[in-house]
Design an enzyme around this catalytic site. Structure first.
Site, PDB file in Angstrom:
ATOM      1  N   HIS A 229       0.854  -1.208   0.000  1.00 22.22           N
ATOM      2  CA  HIS A 229       0.000   0.000   0.000  1.00 22.22           C
ATOM      3  C   HIS A 229       0.877   1.242   0.000  1.00 22.22           C
ATOM      4  CE1 HIS A 229       0.820  -0.491   4.289  1.00 22.22           C
ATOM      5  NE2 HIS A 229       0.324   0.699   4.536  1.00 22.22           N
TER       6      HIS A 229
ATOM      7  N   HIS B 188      -7.242  -0.747   5.809  1.00 21.50           N
ATOM      8  CA  HIS B 188      -6.178   0.151   6.298  1.00 21.50           C
ATOM      9  C   HIS B 188      -6.019   1.299   5.295  1.00 21.50           C
ATOM     10  CE1 HIS B 188      -2.433   1.336   8.207  1.00 21.50           C
ATOM     11  NE2 HIS B 188      -1.795   1.218   7.071  1.00 21.50           N
TER      12      HIS B 188
ATOM     13  N   ASP C   8       0.011  -4.024   6.229  1.00 18.54           N
ATOM     14  CA  ASP C   8      -0.584  -3.460   7.448  1.00 18.54           C
ATOM     15  C   ASP C   8      -2.042  -3.894   7.578  1.00 18.54           C
ATOM     16  OD1 ASP C   8       1.785  -2.189   7.985  1.00 18.54           O
ATOM     17  OD2 ASP C   8       1.041  -0.158   7.632  1.00 18.54           O
TER      18      ASP C   8
ATOM     19  N   HIS D  45       4.914  -4.736  10.697  1.00 22.53           N
ATOM     20  CA  HIS D  45       5.272  -4.017  11.925  1.00 22.53           C
ATOM     21  C   HIS D  45       5.448  -4.955  13.119  1.00 22.53           C
ATOM     22  CE1 HIS D  45       4.746   0.179  10.559  1.00 22.53           C
ATOM     23  NE2 HIS D  45       3.819  -0.317   9.761  1.00 22.53           N
TER      24      HIS D  45
ATOM     25  N   HIS E  29       1.440   3.950   1.899  1.00 20.41           N
ATOM     26  CA  HIS E  29       1.986   4.733   3.018  1.00 20.41           C
ATOM     27  C   HIS E  29       3.506   4.853   2.932  1.00 20.41           C
ATOM     28  CE1 HIS E  29      -1.752   4.107   5.770  1.00 20.41           C
ATOM     29  NE2 HIS E  29      -1.894   5.139   4.955  1.00 20.41           N
TER      30      HIS E  29
ATOM     31  N   ASP F 132       5.946   4.765   4.999  1.00 21.30           N
ATOM     32  CA  ASP F 132       6.841   3.795   5.652  1.00 21.30           C
ATOM     33  C   ASP F 132       6.904   2.471   4.876  1.00 21.30           C
ATOM     34  OD1 ASP F 132       4.105   3.459   6.682  1.00 21.30           O
ATOM     35  OD2 ASP F 132       4.943   1.958   8.039  1.00 21.30           O
ATOM     36  N   HIS F 133       6.175   2.397   3.759  1.00 21.33           N
ATOM     37  CA  HIS F 133       6.198   1.199   2.908  1.00 21.33           C
ATOM     38  C   HIS F 133       6.783   1.469   1.519  1.00 21.33           C
ATOM     39  CE1 HIS F 133       3.607  -1.189   5.717  1.00 21.33           C
ATOM     40  NE2 HIS F 133       3.487   0.033   6.181  1.00 21.33           N
TER      41      HIS F 133
HETATM   42 FE    FE Z   1       2.960   0.775   8.053  1.00 21.41          FE
HETATM   43 ZN    ZN Z   2       0.271   1.647   6.520  1.00 25.85          ZN
END
Ligand code: FE
Ligand code: ZN
Length: 259
Positions: free
Chosen positions: A56, A112, A133, A171, A58, A60-61
């Site tokens: 996805h 998410h 996530d 995570h 985001h 942090d990905h």
């Molecule tokens: Fe994440």
């Molecule tokens: Zn995420």
């Protein structure tokens, strides 16, 4: 057989590195930061990064995708309905791709984010799932874009995969997730036992992943909303009767948000 190694990133992310040691080829999953992947490649100079799998959009990905692709020419896969940097292959539900000579099936799991996808490798002995996530060890992702109803359906789909499926999520949230699980089901011995194990692992600064679906069925409250005890706890916390597993799930998700 692929080796799947966790490269820690930021404070609690893992970038999974799929490794074909015979051909010295690897693929990175959700590289939110290029540095841990680059450090691994620097330490293994005869290896090549061929693919990048994204679940996805985001940061942090996807934060490291562009840099890794520019340097290594890796092919970037990601959900068709989200804005993924440098994406080469836009994936939709049911699509099958081949990565490191392994077939991966794309499963759309909105909740998410609205376009979140998971990657499933169906193997008779050792199936595995890259869940991003969506499904965490003993928990699930927050609802940033999707609805509780969407996330409930997404988790039900993942839960229907074979029980021996190994779950690689993104995570290290297992400890706090299990503390919540225990608040929901104080009498659940599987949760108590897993919590003990995870406390010991985290005290030793060790990873708690991958999980597997058998453990998730036994200890993840978000897969257990049809259990009478879970429904009772959720409705007591919500202060109203909850008639369906989906409404129980929505109440659990809201409860966890402030836990
Ligand atoms: Fe994440
Ligand atoms: Zn995420």
């Amino acid at each position: 057989m692929l080796k799947i190694e966790a490269l820690p990133a930021f404070t609690d992310n893992y970038i999974w590195l799929l490794q074909d040691s015979q051909r010295r080829l690897c693929a990175a999953v959700d590289p939110g930061d290029a540095a841990p992947v680059q450090a691994w490649l620097d330490a293994h100079p005869d290896w090549h990064l061929t693919d990048i799998l994204v679940t996805h959009h985001h940061h942090d990905h996807v934060g490291g995708v562009q840099q890794l692709k520019a340097k290594h020419g890796a092919k970037v896969y990601g959900p068709a309905t989200e804005n993924i940097p440098a994406r080469d292959d836009a994936l939709i539900e049911g699509q099958r791709i081949r990565v490191l000579e392994h077939e991966l099936e794309v499963i759309e799991v909105p909740g998410h984010t609205s376009g979140h996808i998971a990657y499933f490798h169906d193997d008779a002995q050792e199936p595995w799932l890259l869940s991003g996530d969506t499904l965490f060890a003993a928990g699930c992702g927050r609802l940033f874009e999707g609805t509780a109803s969407q996330m409930f359906t997404s988790l039900q789909r993942l839960a229907a995969l074979p029980a021996e499926t190994r779950v690689y999520c993104t995570h290290e949230y297992t400890l706090s997730n299990l503390r919540f699980a225990q608040a929901v089901e104080p009498g659940n011995a599987d949760i108590a036992e897993r919590l003990e194990q995870v406390i010991r692992l985290r005290e030793a600064k060790r990873i708690t992943l991958p999980s597997d679906l058998r453990a998730e069925h036994a200890t993840n409250p978000f897969l257990r909303s049809a259990e009478p005890g879970v429904a009772a706890a959720a409705s007591q916390h919500a202060g109203r009767p909850l008639a369906t597993p989906e409404s129980v799930f929505a109440a659990l998700r809201a409860w966890k948000d402030t836990f």
